[in-house]
Structure formats: C-alpha cells, structure tokens
Write a protein that holds these residues in place. Structure first.
Motif, PDB file in Angstrom:
ATOM      1  N   GLY A 156      50.829  53.620  79.435  1.00 40.70           N
ATOM      2  CA  GLY A 156      50.732  53.910  78.017  1.00 40.70           C
ATOM      3  C   GLY A 156      50.006  55.208  77.757  1.00 40.70           C
ATOM      4  O   GLY A 156      49.758  56.011  78.671  1.00 40.70           O
ATOM      5  N   TYR A 157      49.625  55.407  76.482  1.00 39.05           N
ATOM      6  CA  TYR A 157      49.041  56.684  76.078  1.00 39.05           C
ATOM      7  C   TYR A 157      47.632  56.571  75.523  1.00 39.05           C
ATOM      8  O   TYR A 157      46.914  57.562  75.463  1.00 39.05           O
ATOM      9  CB  TYR A 157      49.930  57.326  75.004  1.00 39.05           C
ATOM     10  N   SER A 158      47.216  55.403  75.129  1.00 36.71           N
ATOM     11  CA  SER A 158      45.915  55.242  74.467  1.00 36.71           C
ATOM     12  C   SER A 158      44.824  54.919  75.471  1.00 36.71           C
ATOM     13  O   SER A 158      45.058  54.256  76.484  1.00 36.71           O
ATOM     14  CB  SER A 158      45.988  54.127  73.419  1.00 36.71           C
ATOM     15  N   LEU A 159      43.628  55.377  75.164  1.00 38.86           N
ATOM     16  CA  LEU A 159      42.465  55.087  75.995  1.00 38.86           C
ATOM     17  C   LEU A 159      41.698  53.930  75.382  1.00 38.86           C
ATOM     18  O   LEU A 159      41.283  54.007  74.230  1.00 38.86           O
ATOM     19  CB  LEU A 159      41.570  56.317  76.108  1.00 38.86           C
ATOM     20  N   PHE A 160      41.514  52.874  76.150  1.00 35.65           N
ATOM     21  CA  PHE A 160      40.703  51.742  75.738  1.00 35.65           C
ATOM     22  C   PHE A 160      39.495  51.648  76.657  1.00 35.65           C
ATOM     23  O   PHE A 160      39.496  52.170  77.768  1.00 35.65           O
ATOM     24  CB  PHE A 160      41.521  50.440  75.796  1.00 35.65           C
ATOM     25  N   VAL A 185      42.868  60.765  78.935  1.00 42.52           N
ATOM     26  CA  VAL A 185      44.225  60.411  78.547  1.00 42.52           C
ATOM     27  C   VAL A 185      45.232  61.272  79.290  1.00 42.52           C
ATOM     28  O   VAL A 185      44.892  62.231  79.970  1.00 42.52           O
ATOM     29  CB  VAL A 185      44.416  60.531  77.022  1.00 42.52           C
ATOM     30  N   ARG A 186      46.510  60.938  79.090  1.00 45.54           N
ATOM     31  CA  ARG A 186      47.575  61.559  79.871  1.00 45.54           C
ATOM     32  C   ARG A 186      47.892  62.983  79.472  1.00 45.54           C
ATOM     33  O   ARG A 186      47.855  63.892  80.278  1.00 45.54           O
ATOM     34  CB  ARG A 186      48.847  60.715  79.746  1.00 45.54           C
ATOM     35  N   MET A 187      48.196  63.186  78.209  1.00 47.23           N
ATOM     36  CA  MET A 187      48.815  64.441  77.801  1.00 47.23           C
ATOM     37  C   MET A 187      47.791  65.518  77.458  1.00 47.23           C
ATOM     38  O   MET A 187      47.778  66.585  78.054  1.00 47.23           O
ATOM     39  CB  MET A 187      49.729  64.183  76.597  1.00 47.23           C
ATOM     40  N   SER A 188      46.909  65.221  76.517  1.00 45.35           N
ATOM     41  CA  SER A 188      45.972  66.244  76.048  1.00 45.35           C
ATOM     42  C   SER A 188      44.791  66.421  76.980  1.00 45.35           C
ATOM     43  O   SER A 188      44.116  67.442  76.937  1.00 45.35           O
ATOM     44  CB  SER A 188      45.455  65.873  74.655  1.00 45.35           C
ATOM     45  N   GLY A 189      44.533  65.431  77.819  1.00 39.01           N
ATOM     46  CA  GLY A 189      43.342  65.491  78.659  1.00 39.01           C
ATOM     47  C   GLY A 189      42.077  65.147  77.897  1.00 39.01           C
ATOM     48  O   GLY A 189      40.969  65.397  78.400  1.00 39.01           O
ATOM     49  N   ARG A 190      42.234  64.588  76.694  1.00 36.94           N
ATOM     50  CA  ARG A 190      41.045  64.174  75.932  1.00 36.94           C
ATOM     51  C   ARG A 190      40.251  63.167  76.740  1.00 36.94           C
ATOM     52  O   ARG A 190      40.792  62.309  77.415  1.00 36.94           O
ATOM     53  CB  ARG A 190      41.466  63.550  74.598  1.00 36.94           C
ATOM     54  N   THR A 192      37.990  48.632  77.442  1.00 36.79           N
ATOM     55  CA  THR A 192      37.835  47.282  77.985  1.00 36.79           C
ATOM     56  C   THR A 192      38.639  47.140  79.266  1.00 36.79           C
ATOM     57  O   THR A 192      39.789  47.585  79.344  1.00 36.79           O
ATOM     58  CB  THR A 192      38.296  46.234  76.966  1.00 36.79           C
ATOM     59  N   PRO A 193      38.069  46.497  80.269  1.00 38.40           N
ATOM     60  CA  PRO A 193      38.761  46.365  81.553  1.00 38.40           C
ATOM     61  C   PRO A 193      40.129  45.694  81.447  1.00 38.40           C
ATOM     62  O   PRO A 193      41.054  46.042  82.183  1.00 38.40           O
ATOM     63  CB  PRO A 193      37.791  45.517  82.387  1.00 38.40           C
ATOM     64  N   ASP A 194      40.267  44.745  80.545  1.00 35.84           N
ATOM     65  CA  ASP A 194      41.523  44.004  80.431  1.00 35.84           C
ATOM     66  C   ASP A 194      42.701  44.897  80.048  1.00 35.84           C
ATOM     67  O   ASP A 194      43.852  44.532  80.266  1.00 35.84           O
ATOM     68  CB  ASP A 194      41.388  42.882  79.402  1.00 35.84           C
ATOM     69  N   GLU A 195      42.422  46.070  79.484  1.00 37.17           N
ATOM     70  CA  GLU A 195      43.494  46.967  79.044  1.00 37.17           C
ATOM     71  C   GLU A 195      44.052  47.807  80.188  1.00 37.17           C
ATOM     72  O   GLU A 195      45.032  48.513  80.024  1.00 37.17           O
ATOM     73  CB  GLU A 195      42.973  47.893  77.946  1.00 37.17           C
ATOM     74  N   PHE A 196      43.404  47.747  81.348  1.00 37.87           N
ATOM     75  CA  PHE A 196      43.847  48.559  82.488  1.00 37.87           C
ATOM     76  C   PHE A 196      44.666  47.714  83.456  1.00 37.87           C
ATOM     77  O   PHE A 196      44.395  46.531  83.666  1.00 37.87           O
ATOM     78  CB  PHE A 196      42.647  49.194  83.179  1.00 37.87           C
ATOM     79  N   ASP A 197      45.668  48.361  84.056  1.00 41.14           N
ATOM     80  CA  ASP A 197      46.666  47.632  84.828  1.00 41.14           C
ATOM     81  C   ASP A 197      46.433  47.676  86.336  1.00 41.14           C
ATOM     82  O   ASP A 197      46.862  46.766  87.059  1.00 41.14           O
ATOM     83  CB  ASP A 197      48.053  48.214  84.528  1.00 41.14           C
ATOM     84  N   TYR A 198      45.797  48.724  86.818  1.00 41.90           N
ATOM     85  CA  TYR A 198      45.618  48.905  88.258  1.00 41.90           C
ATOM     86  C   TYR A 198      44.166  49.282  88.536  1.00 41.90           C
ATOM     87  O   TYR A 198      43.563  50.048  87.783  1.00 41.90           O
ATOM     88  CB  TYR A 198      46.542  50.001  88.787  1.00 41.90           C
ATOM     89  N   TRP A 199      43.659  48.769  89.664  1.00 42.25           N
ATOM     90  CA  TRP A 199      42.255  48.975  90.016  1.00 42.25           C
ATOM     91  C   TRP A 199      42.120  49.347  91.484  1.00 42.25           C
ATOM     92  O   TRP A 199      42.874  48.861  92.335  1.00 42.25           O
ATOM     93  CB  TRP A 199      41.455  47.696  89.765  1.00 42.25           C
ATOM     94  N   VAL A 204      46.921  56.723  81.911  1.00 43.04           N
ATOM     95  CA  VAL A 204      45.576  56.925  81.384  1.00 43.04           C
ATOM     96  C   VAL A 204      44.618  56.452  82.476  1.00 43.04           C
ATOM     97  O   VAL A 204      44.812  55.378  83.055  1.00 43.04           O
ATOM     98  CB  VAL A 204      45.359  56.122  80.091  1.00 43.04           C
ATOM     99  N   MET A 205      43.601  57.237  82.751  1.00 42.49           N
ATOM    100  CA  MET A 205      42.694  56.913  83.856  1.00 42.49           C
ATOM    101  C   MET A 205      41.290  56.639  83.330  1.00 42.49           C
ATOM    102  O   MET A 205      40.833  57.250  82.361  1.00 42.49           O
ATOM    103  CB  MET A 205      42.642  58.061  84.857  1.00 42.49           C
ATOM    104  N   GLY A 206      40.607  55.727  84.021  1.00 46.04           N
ATOM    105  CA  GLY A 206      39.249  55.401  83.611  1.00 46.04           C
ATOM    106  C   GLY A 206      38.354  55.121  84.796  1.00 46.04           C
ATOM    107  O   GLY A 206      38.830  54.825  85.900  1.00 46.04           O
ATOM    108  N   TRP A 207      37.069  55.264  84.569  1.00 45.49           N
ATOM    109  CA  TRP A 207      36.040  54.853  85.531  1.00 45.49           C
ATOM    110  C   TRP A 207      35.198  53.765  84.874  1.00 45.49           C
ATOM    111  O   TRP A 207      34.786  53.906  83.715  1.00 45.49           O
ATOM    112  CB  TRP A 207      35.138  56.018  85.923  1.00 45.49           C
ATOM    113  N   PHE A 208      34.961  52.703  85.609  1.00 45.09           N
ATOM    114  CA  PHE A 208      34.109  51.606  85.188  1.00 45.09           C
ATOM    115  C   PHE A 208      33.045  51.391  86.253  1.00 45.09           C
ATOM    116  O   PHE A 208      33.177  51.852  87.383  1.00 45.09           O
ATOM    117  CB  PHE A 208      34.937  50.312  85.034  1.00 45.09           C
TER     118      PHE A 208
END
Length: 123
Positions: free
Chosen positions: A100-104, A51-56, A106-113, A32-36
């Motif tokens: 994982g599969y869910s989009l959060f 998100v990973r699969m659906s691209g939502r 909060t920064p703490d939920e992300f593993d790599y920066w 799951v990818m995010g921009w902060f």
C-alpha cells in the motif's frame, strides 16, 4: 518479501549505530517501510517509517532529531541511523514492510517482518 536486519550491537550512551534492512524476493520500492523496537516486557513500538513515492518520513517523538530512516531502492535496503543513543533505546529492532501507500504506526498494519537485531546501550 524477505527482510534481514543487521548492524545491531552494544554501544555506550551517546554513541551511534546504523541498522540496515536488506529485502529479497521483492522490490523495496513497492513497500512502505518501517522500523519498530521491542524492549523486554514491553509491546512492540513504532520508531520510524518511510513511504514509497515521496520518501516522506515519520518518527516516534522521543527519537525525532536523533534517528534518521532512509531507503536505497537500488540496493533494496532501508537504513536507520541512530545518534545520541540513550539507555532506553535498548531493545530488539525490527524492520517491517507494508503493502500500500500509507504509513501507519501500528505493527498490525505491516505485512512482512525481519527477525530483529539486538541493540544494547550501556552507561
């Protein structure tokens, strides 16, 4: 996975920028990818995620309709297209990846920066 952002710079209010985040050492489709973003003296803030699969996708309210997150799994790259920029968008922008599969949001939920890229919007 190692993330490297690019595409930041100085732009006038009302202008556009496209940020890129290149992933190495891992397959982008596995995350799951995010921009902060983080402005001086402020906490790191969620901007957009995909998100990973659906691209939502999901966005912070103030950027909805102006920013677009997308991913190119073949190129192992995530993009953030930013249009109609305002001065309050000035910040360091970070790309982040989450197992994982869910989009959060909060920064703490992300593993790599990534290391971040500076965006400055001038009047």
């Amino acid at each position: 996975v190692h993330l490297v952002e690019s595409g930041g710079g100085v732009v006038q209010a009302g202008g556009s920028l496209r940020l890129s985040c290149l992933a190495s050492g891992g397959t982008l489709r596995s995350y799951v990818m995010g921009w902060f973003r983080q402005a001086p003296g402020k906490e790191r803030q969620f901007v957009a995620g995909i998100v990973r699969m659906s691209g939502r996708t999901d966005y912070e309210d103030s950027v909805k309709g102006r920013f677009t997150i997308s991913r190119d799994n073949a190129q192992n790259t995530v993009y953030l297209q930013m249009n109609d920029l305002t001065r309050d968008a000035t910040a360091v922008y970070y790309c982040a990846a989450r197992n994982g599969y869910s989009l959060f949001k909060t920064p703490d939920e992300f593993d790599y920066w990534g290391q971040g890229t500076q965006v400055t919007v001038s009047s």
